[in-house]
Design an enzyme around this catalytic site. Structure first.
Site, PDB file in Angstrom:
ATOM      1  N   TYR A  46       0.821  -1.119  -0.088  1.00 14.79           N
ATOM      2  CA  TYR A  46       0.103   0.242   0.083  1.00 14.79           C
ATOM      3  C   TYR A  46       0.762   1.317   0.034  1.00 14.79           C
ATOM      4  CZ  TYR A  46      -3.507  -3.481   1.574  1.00 14.79           C
ATOM      5  OH  TYR A  46      -4.165  -4.676   1.490  1.00 14.79           O
ATOM      6  N   HIS A 105       0.286 -11.949   1.299  1.00 18.20           N
ATOM      7  CA  HIS A 105      -0.691 -11.278   0.511  1.00 18.20           C
ATOM      8  C   HIS A 105      -1.560 -11.900  -0.363  1.00 18.20           C
ATOM      9  CE1 HIS A 105      -1.557  -6.886  -0.108  1.00 18.20           C
ATOM     10  NE2 HIS A 105      -2.761  -7.480  -0.216  1.00 18.20           N
TER      11      HIS A 105
HETATM   12  P1  NAP Z   1     -13.722  -0.574   1.420  1.00 18.48           P
HETATM   13  O1  NAP Z   1     -13.215  -0.406   2.958  1.00 18.48           O
HETATM   14  O2  NAP Z   1     -14.750  -1.420   1.362  1.00 18.48           O
HETATM   15  O3  NAP Z   1     -14.164   0.625   1.183  1.00 18.48           O
HETATM   16  C1  NAP Z   1     -13.184   1.893   0.912  1.00 18.48           C
HETATM   17  C2  NAP Z   1     -13.908   3.110   0.538  1.00 18.48           C
HETATM   18  O4  NAP Z   1     -15.442   3.301   1.066  1.00 18.48           O
HETATM   19  C3  NAP Z   1     -13.345   4.271   0.613  1.00 18.48           C
HETATM   20  O5  NAP Z   1     -13.703   5.213  -0.631  1.00 18.48           O
HETATM   21  C4  NAP Z   1     -14.114   5.099   1.717  1.00 18.48           C
HETATM   22  O6  NAP Z   1     -14.089   6.682   1.411  1.00 18.48           O
HETATM   23  C5  NAP Z   1     -15.273   4.471   1.865  1.00 18.48           C
HETATM   24  N1  NAP Z   1     -16.097   4.388   2.793  1.00 18.48           N
HETATM   25  C6  NAP Z   1     -15.500   3.918   4.184  1.00 18.48           C
HETATM   26  N2  NAP Z   1     -16.462   4.072   5.165  1.00 18.48           N
HETATM   27  C7  NAP Z   1     -17.606   4.681   4.530  1.00 18.48           C
HETATM   28  C8  NAP Z   1     -18.937   4.766   4.988  1.00 18.48           C
HETATM   29  N3  NAP Z   1     -19.225   4.697   6.446  1.00 18.48           N
HETATM   30  N4  NAP Z   1     -19.812   5.265   4.477  1.00 18.48           N
HETATM   31  C9  NAP Z   1     -19.493   5.601   2.917  1.00 18.48           C
HETATM   32  N5  NAP Z   1     -18.349   5.466   2.436  1.00 18.48           N
HETATM   33  C10 NAP Z   1     -17.192   4.735   3.470  1.00 18.48           C
HETATM   34  O7  NAP Z   1     -12.562  -1.023   0.491  1.00 18.48           O
HETATM   35  P2  NAP Z   1     -11.044  -1.359   0.578  1.00 18.48           P
HETATM   36  O8  NAP Z   1     -10.212  -0.298   1.163  1.00 18.48           O
HETATM   37  O9  NAP Z   1     -10.828  -2.055  -0.959  1.00 18.48           O
HETATM   38  O10 NAP Z   1     -10.814  -2.498   1.690  1.00 18.48           O
HETATM   39  C11 NAP Z   1     -10.749  -2.153   3.125  1.00 18.48           C
HETATM   40  C12 NAP Z   1      -9.316  -2.462   3.575  1.00 18.48           C
HETATM   41  O11 NAP Z   1      -9.014  -4.074   3.129  1.00 18.48           O
HETATM   42  C13 NAP Z   1      -8.388  -2.129   2.417  1.00 18.48           C
HETATM   43  O12 NAP Z   1      -7.775  -0.706   2.668  1.00 18.48           O
HETATM   44  C14 NAP Z   1      -7.048  -3.001   2.772  1.00 18.48           C
HETATM   45  O13 NAP Z   1      -6.353  -2.843   4.198  1.00 18.48           O
HETATM   46  C15 NAP Z   1      -7.826  -4.324   2.890  1.00 18.48           C
HETATM   47  N6  NAP Z   1      -7.631  -5.233   1.593  1.00 18.48           N
HETATM   48  C16 NAP Z   1      -6.958  -6.352   1.481  1.00 18.48           C
HETATM   49  C17 NAP Z   1      -6.917  -6.933   0.213  1.00 18.48           C
HETATM   50  C18 NAP Z   1      -6.189  -8.063   0.185  1.00 18.48           C
HETATM   51  O14 NAP Z   1      -5.881  -8.611  -0.833  1.00 18.48           O
HETATM   52  N7  NAP Z   1      -5.892  -8.799   1.314  1.00 18.48           N
HETATM   53  C19 NAP Z   1      -7.474  -6.378  -0.916  1.00 18.48           C
HETATM   54  C20 NAP Z   1      -8.056  -5.027  -0.604  1.00 18.48           C
HETATM   55  C21 NAP Z   1      -8.393  -4.344   0.446  1.00 18.48           C
HETATM   56  P3  NAP Z   1     -13.017   7.495   2.597  1.00 18.48           P
HETATM   57  O15 NAP Z   1     -11.711   6.953   2.391  1.00 18.48           O
HETATM   58  O16 NAP Z   1     -13.087   9.015   1.682  1.00 18.48           O
HETATM   59  O17 NAP Z   1     -13.629   7.794   3.933  1.00 18.48           O
END
Ligand code: NAP
Length: 334
Positions: free
Chosen positions: A106, A165
């Site tokens: 990241y 990962h």
């Molecule tokens: P997510 O958490 O589902 O979505 C993030 C998005 O949703 C951002 O644009 C955020 O906006 C918005 N958001 C967050 N809370 C909200 C709410 N209460 N209301 C409206 N919008 C909201 O997606 P993600 O970042 O892909 O997944 C979460 C975490 O999982 C990642 O950050 C990472 O740490 C991990 N991940 C792991 C893998 C893997 O392969 N292991 C893959 C993907 C993700 P703002 O930022 O503007 O608040």
């Protein structure tokens, strides 16, 4: 009860060294009716810290972690965003979202530096800090080197959990062996993987000599529920925590029937539709979720996705509105 994730081991009847008697509430999570969701839910022992944030046993590790964590993907990519990102993660910590997920990938290490700025001055033992090695670095020596670099960027001397990962070209035996060496050296507490299906998990478990596999981090949201079929039941049996990533993707559109349903359910509990969705996604006793939020309002909303239980009827209605696939599917990746 104070948030104290302090001990690296725990006595019987204790979680993280904290006495549980008289302090835990059995959260009688309902059993869903549908076959797709069957086997997902059993009662979890939920601990609450002073701020009401729920924590529960992280698989069979003997430690507890906050049910709602904080993701960091896309953080650390722009210096202009740094202050805002640190403020958001800090607010999350203040609200009890002490389970922080990051990765060397990241922001090319930048997200780990954002986390380092966030946790500076905090009690390390109160945190559950997770990072990941990229598959292309996951040889024996590469894994050790990657972990050491992550620790330097995070400015901490151990990770609570270290994940591969996703499966890659290096033999899983080499990566797992490096992870065991990192545990022995006190650099990580627990070994885990991400984006592993049941076969991959079996292969990882088979080569671990001293440590148990603690976690599998996988894509899980209302639109992608295939893990409920085989993976969650299998991980439950093995005592492996399932951490769902990208939980807010596939969220229903304004005006949709799905959103209407989540709103209706949420209204009964004084919760928002997204809080209902996050609650649904953490209803299995081994399930955690790690939404990423840089906006403080989002952080607050995500932190509020606890302190209530969905009824059997709620779960059945959500299950029908956002159906899990009927047949087996290859593991989806975000
Ligand atoms: P997510 O958490 O589902 O979505 C993030 C998005 O949703 C951002 O644009 C955020 O906006 C918005 N958001 C967050 N809370 C909200 C709410 N209460 N209301 C409206 N919008 C909201 O997606 P993600 O970042 O892909 O997944 C979460 C975490 O999982 C990642 O950050 C990472 O740490 C991990 N991940 C792991 C893998 C893997 O392969 N292991 C893959 C993907 C993700 P703002 O930022 O503007 O608040």
């Amino acid at each position: 009860m104070t948030a104290a994730v302090s001990s690296h081991s725990c006595a019987p009847g204790m979680l993280n060294g904290e006495p549980t008697a008289g302090q835990v509430t059995m959260n009688s999570l309902p059993q869903p009716r549908s076959a797709a969701a069957a086997g997902v839910v059993t009662a979890a022992v939920i601990l609450q810290n002073r701020r009401g944030m729920e924590r529960k046993a992280f698989g069979r590790t003997g430690v507890v972690a906050s049910v709602i964590g904080q993701g960091t993907w896309h953080m650390g990519e722009s210096p202009r965003e740094r202050e805002r990102e640190v403020a958001a993660l800090s607010l999350g910590l203040d609200l009890g979202l002490t389970h922080i997920d990051t990765a060397e990938m990241y922001g090319n290490g930048g997200a780990e530096e954002v986390v380092a700025d966030t946790i500076r001055g905090r009690r390390r033992a109160d945190l559950f800090l997770v990072s990941k090695v990229l598959p292309q670095n996951a040889s024996y020596r590469g894994t050790i080197r990657a972990a050491e670099q992550s620790l330097r960027r995070l400015r901490t001397d151990y990770l609570d959990l270290y994940l591969l990962h996703w499966p890659g070209k290096y033999p899983i035996a080499d990566t797992m062996s490096a992870m065991e060496s990192l545990v022995a050296a006190g650099k990580i507490r627990f070994v885990g993987v991400s984006n592993f299906d049941v076969n991959d998990l079996g292969a990882a478990i088979a080569v671990l000599k001293r440590e148990r596999l603690a976690c599998n981090q996988v894509l899980y949201n209302l639109a992608t529920r295939s893990i409920e079929r085989d993976l969650i039941p299998w991980c439950r049996q093995q005592g492996i925590a399932v951490v769902g990533y990208t939980p807010l993707d596939g969220f229903p559109r304004p005006g949709s029937e799905g959103l209407k349903l989540l709103t209706e359910i949420g209204t009964r509990y004084g919760k928002t539709p997204r809080q209902v969705a996050l609650r649904f996604l953490t209803r299995a006793e081994i399930a955690f979720t790690i939404p990423k939020a840089s906006n403080p309002e989002h952080v607050r909303e995500n932190a509020g996705a606890c302190g209530f239980a969905l009824t059997q009827e709620d779960v059945a209605a959500i299950d029908a509105a956002f159906p899990a696939p009927r047949g087996p599917l290859p593991l989806a990746m975000g």
